[in-house]
Scaffold this motif. Structure first.
Motif, PDB file in Angstrom:
ATOM      1  N   LEU A  57       0.813  -1.208   0.000  1.00 26.32           N
ATOM      2  CA  LEU A  57       0.000   0.000   0.000  1.00 26.32           C
ATOM      3  C   LEU A  57       0.850   1.263   0.000  1.00 26.32           C
ATOM      4  CD1 LEU A  57      -3.054   0.524   0.049  1.00 26.32           C
ATOM      5  CD2 LEU A  57      -2.898   0.734   2.541  1.00 26.32           C
ATOM      6  N   GLN A  58       0.337   2.283  -0.679  1.00 24.57           N
ATOM      7  CA  GLN A  58       0.918   3.621  -0.660  1.00 24.57           C
ATOM      8  C   GLN A  58      -0.188   4.617  -0.335  1.00 24.57           C
ATOM      9  OE1 GLN A  58       3.552   4.567  -4.044  1.00 24.57           O
ATOM     10  NE2 GLN A  58       3.344   2.430  -4.657  1.00 24.57           N
ATOM     11  N   PRO A  59       0.123   5.686   0.408  1.00 25.58           N
ATOM     12  CA  PRO A  59      -0.921   6.643   0.779  1.00 25.58           C
ATOM     13  C   PRO A  59      -1.724   7.154  -0.406  1.00 25.58           C
ATOM     14  CG  PRO A  59       1.084   7.093   2.016  1.00 25.58           C
ATOM     15  CD  PRO A  59       1.428   6.022   1.013  1.00 25.58           C
ATOM     16  N   ALA A  79      -1.251   9.796  13.214  1.00 24.51           N
ATOM     17  CA  ALA A  79      -0.486   9.187  12.119  1.00 24.51           C
ATOM     18  C   ALA A  79      -0.730   7.693  12.027  1.00 24.51           C
ATOM     19  CB  ALA A  79       1.003   9.469  12.305  1.00 24.51           C
ATOM     20  N   SER A  80      -0.951   7.030  13.152  1.00 28.30           N
ATOM     21  CA  SER A  80      -1.159   5.583  13.126  1.00 28.30           C
ATOM     22  C   SER A  80      -2.468   5.208  12.432  1.00 28.30           C
ATOM     23  CB  SER A  80      -1.137   5.015  14.547  1.00 28.30           C
ATOM     24  OG  SER A  80      -2.275   5.425  15.282  1.00 28.30           O
ATOM     25  N   TYR A  81      -3.405   6.142  12.333  1.00 27.63           N
ATOM     26  CA  TYR A  81      -4.639   5.897  11.585  1.00 27.63           C
ATOM     27  C   TYR A  81      -4.457   6.165  10.097  1.00 27.63           C
ATOM     28  CZ  TYR A  81      -7.245   5.818  16.010  1.00 27.63           C
ATOM     29  OH  TYR A  81      -7.708   5.497  17.260  1.00 27.63           O
ATOM     30  N   LEU A  82      -3.574   7.093   9.759  1.00 32.12           N
ATOM     31  CA  LEU A  82      -3.457   7.581   8.383  1.00 32.12           C
ATOM     32  C   LEU A  82      -2.230   7.062   7.657  1.00 32.12           C
ATOM     33  CD1 LEU A  82      -4.413  11.314   9.049  1.00 32.12           C
ATOM     34  CD2 LEU A  82      -5.901   9.480   8.224  1.00 32.12           C
ATOM     35  N   LEU A  83      -1.404   6.252   8.320  1.00 27.11           N
ATOM     36  CA  LEU A  83      -0.141   5.805   7.730  1.00 27.11           C
ATOM     37  C   LEU A  83      -0.394   4.589   6.837  1.00 27.11           C
ATOM     38  CD1 LEU A  83       2.810   6.417   7.509  1.00 27.11           C
ATOM     39  CD2 LEU A  83       3.206   5.204   9.654  1.00 27.11           C
ATOM     40  N   ILE A 121       4.756   9.295   5.839  1.00 25.05           N
ATOM     41  CA  ILE A 121       3.537  10.050   5.558  1.00 25.05           C
ATOM     42  C   ILE A 121       3.880  11.116   4.526  1.00 25.05           C
ATOM     43  CG2 ILE A 121       1.764  11.543   6.556  1.00 25.05           C
ATOM     44  CD1 ILE A 121       2.281  10.255   9.232  1.00 25.05           C
ATOM     45  N   PRO A 122       3.033  11.301   3.520  1.00 27.49           N
ATOM     46  CA  PRO A 122       3.326  12.328   2.515  1.00 27.49           C
ATOM     47  C   PRO A 122       3.636  13.677   3.167  1.00 27.49           C
ATOM     48  CG  PRO A 122       1.458  11.018   1.826  1.00 27.49           C
ATOM     49  CD  PRO A 122       1.789  10.566   3.208  1.00 27.49           C
TER      50      PRO A 122
END
Length: 409
Positions: free
Chosen positions: A87-89, A353-357, A332-333
């Motif tokens: 996966l990538q953001p 960040a742990s939700y969005l990483l 993160i971007p």
């Protein structure tokens, strides 16, 4: 390794549910747990004890993938590993400066001049248009009907929240004889679950936009999901394996934050997301333990106890994800890190960040942890799947074994 569970088409095994909670990128941990179960032989290419699959938020995506591969759960796990591990953001939300800059400008305009303009546009901090493409590409949801018809799956339940009425909705896909039920501010509806239901269920409050389905604007399924085990129980589960995405723990006897400055917006947002996304399953497990204790004290054969015993195996991380997210915060971007810093320091934004990483390196770390946690608890897992004691056969003088619980809804 030979499967621990008998063929699902047999009539002897207890009805088993898998409940997957939410948590954004944290849901990669669940895939590691599933791989660990496959390593133990709980799942094999032609055998699985799971009849019912329930998911909320990002857990709904994992649940739907397993339902689509209910005839070969190991293949479904491999598919999830490939997606999460690579996966990538930018596959989940738009990360280009133009898109994020446009969103940022709308927030500034509405917060600054919304009162004067008398107009506020619908918004979120991130645009999840890429997520629709990712799910459509990798989830063969059309196979769910085939698996139900073949008897490989009884039910898939996915929850979402109506953001105008605050009503929780359980979308139910499966056999035609599935029961419908009512519970407080919840609706249970039959649906052919598709990508819109999954994107709606996983729409993290504020960060991800709502999704319109049948004229309703729906958001994250965890918002109203105060009893995550309830759908599985109402669908007739005799035992439940529930997978959380936060380490179990208790409040410290003395708070360790005395004397610190007031919390930043990032810290408050992290606490709110924890409460919305993660606390409910812990509370429901505790409630289930109390109900099982009631069943043990009163029994079920005299007709006075409305509850029934249900085994619940709760799997949760053995270490916090925040530290892992902090180590990989540079994944993160850059523009997203810039926006998060506007809410607080890097340290304060770690929980967010742990939700969005949504990054393959972070997700692989979580999957490895989930697999290791199952290996560490393999004796307990084996006992759970080898059990399934009927209420009338129980020794009502014993206490519930560690790691199991029961409930009725």
């Amino acid at each position: 390794m030979k499967g621990l569970a008998g063929n699902r088409r047999g009539s002897e095994h207890p009805r088993t549910a898998l409940v997957l909670s939410g948590g954004g990128a944290r849901a990669a941990y669940q895939v590691g747990v599933l791989r660990g179960l496959a390593d133990l032989g709980v799942f094999s290419h032609d055998r699985s004890p799971v009849d019912i699959i329930v998911g909320a938020s990002a857990g709904a995506i994992n649940a739907a993938s397993l339902a689509a591969h209910a005839d070969d759960v190991v293949a479904g796990i491999a598919s999830l590993e490939a997606v999460w591990g690579g996966l990538q953001p930018r596959q989940v939300f738009r990360t280009d400066i133009r898109s994020l800059g446009s969103i940022g400008m709308r927030w500034v305009r509405d917060l600054s001049f919304g009162g004067a303009l008398h107009h506020v546009t619908p918004k979120s901090l991130l645009d999840t248009a890429p997520l629709w493409t990712l799910l459509a590409k990798h989830l063969p949801l059309a196979r769910i009907d085939d698996n139900v018809a073949a008897g490989a799956l009884r039910a898939l339940a996915v929850s979402a929240t109506d953001l105008y009425t605050s009503t929780g909705i359980v979308f139910l896909d499966g056999r035609s004889d599935l029961p419908l039920w009512q519970r407080g501010r919840w609706l249970v509806e039959r649906a052919r679950i598709g990508v819109p239901h999954l994107v709606a269920s996983s729409a993290i409050p504020i960060f991800f936009p709502s999704v319109e389905i049948d004229g309703r604007h729906l958001g994250d399924g965890c918002i109203r999901n105060t009893a995550p085990l309830s759908p599985a129980i109402n669908l007739g589960a005799d035992r439940i394996i529930a997978v959380g995405v936060r380490e179990a723990g208790r409040a410290p006897e003395r708070p360790g934050t005395i004397g610190r400055p007031p919390p930043t917006v990032a810290q408050i947002a992290g606490v709110l997301l924890d409460a919305v996304m993660l606390d409910a399953i812990e509370v429901d497990i505790e409630h289930s333990e109390r109900v099982n204790a009631s069943v043990l004290r009163c029994g079920t054969s005299d007709g006075h106890n409305p509850f029934r015993w249900i085994d619940v195996l709760w799997v949760s991380p053995s270490r916090p994800f925040g530290a892992i997210a902090a180590e990989l915060s540079d994944h993160i971007p850059r523009i997203v890190r810039y926006l998060l810093r506007g809410l607080g320091s890097d340290e304060a934004a770690t929980e967010l960040a742990s939700y969005l990483l949504f990054d393959g390196t972070f997700c692989r770390r979580l999957m490895a942890l989930g697999r290791a946690d199952i290996e560490r608890r393999q004796d307990e897992v084996r006992r759970f799947f080898a059990g399934g004691t009927a209420p009338h056969e129980m020794d009502h003088t014993r206490r519930p074994p560690r790691g199991t619980a029961g409930a009725a809804r």
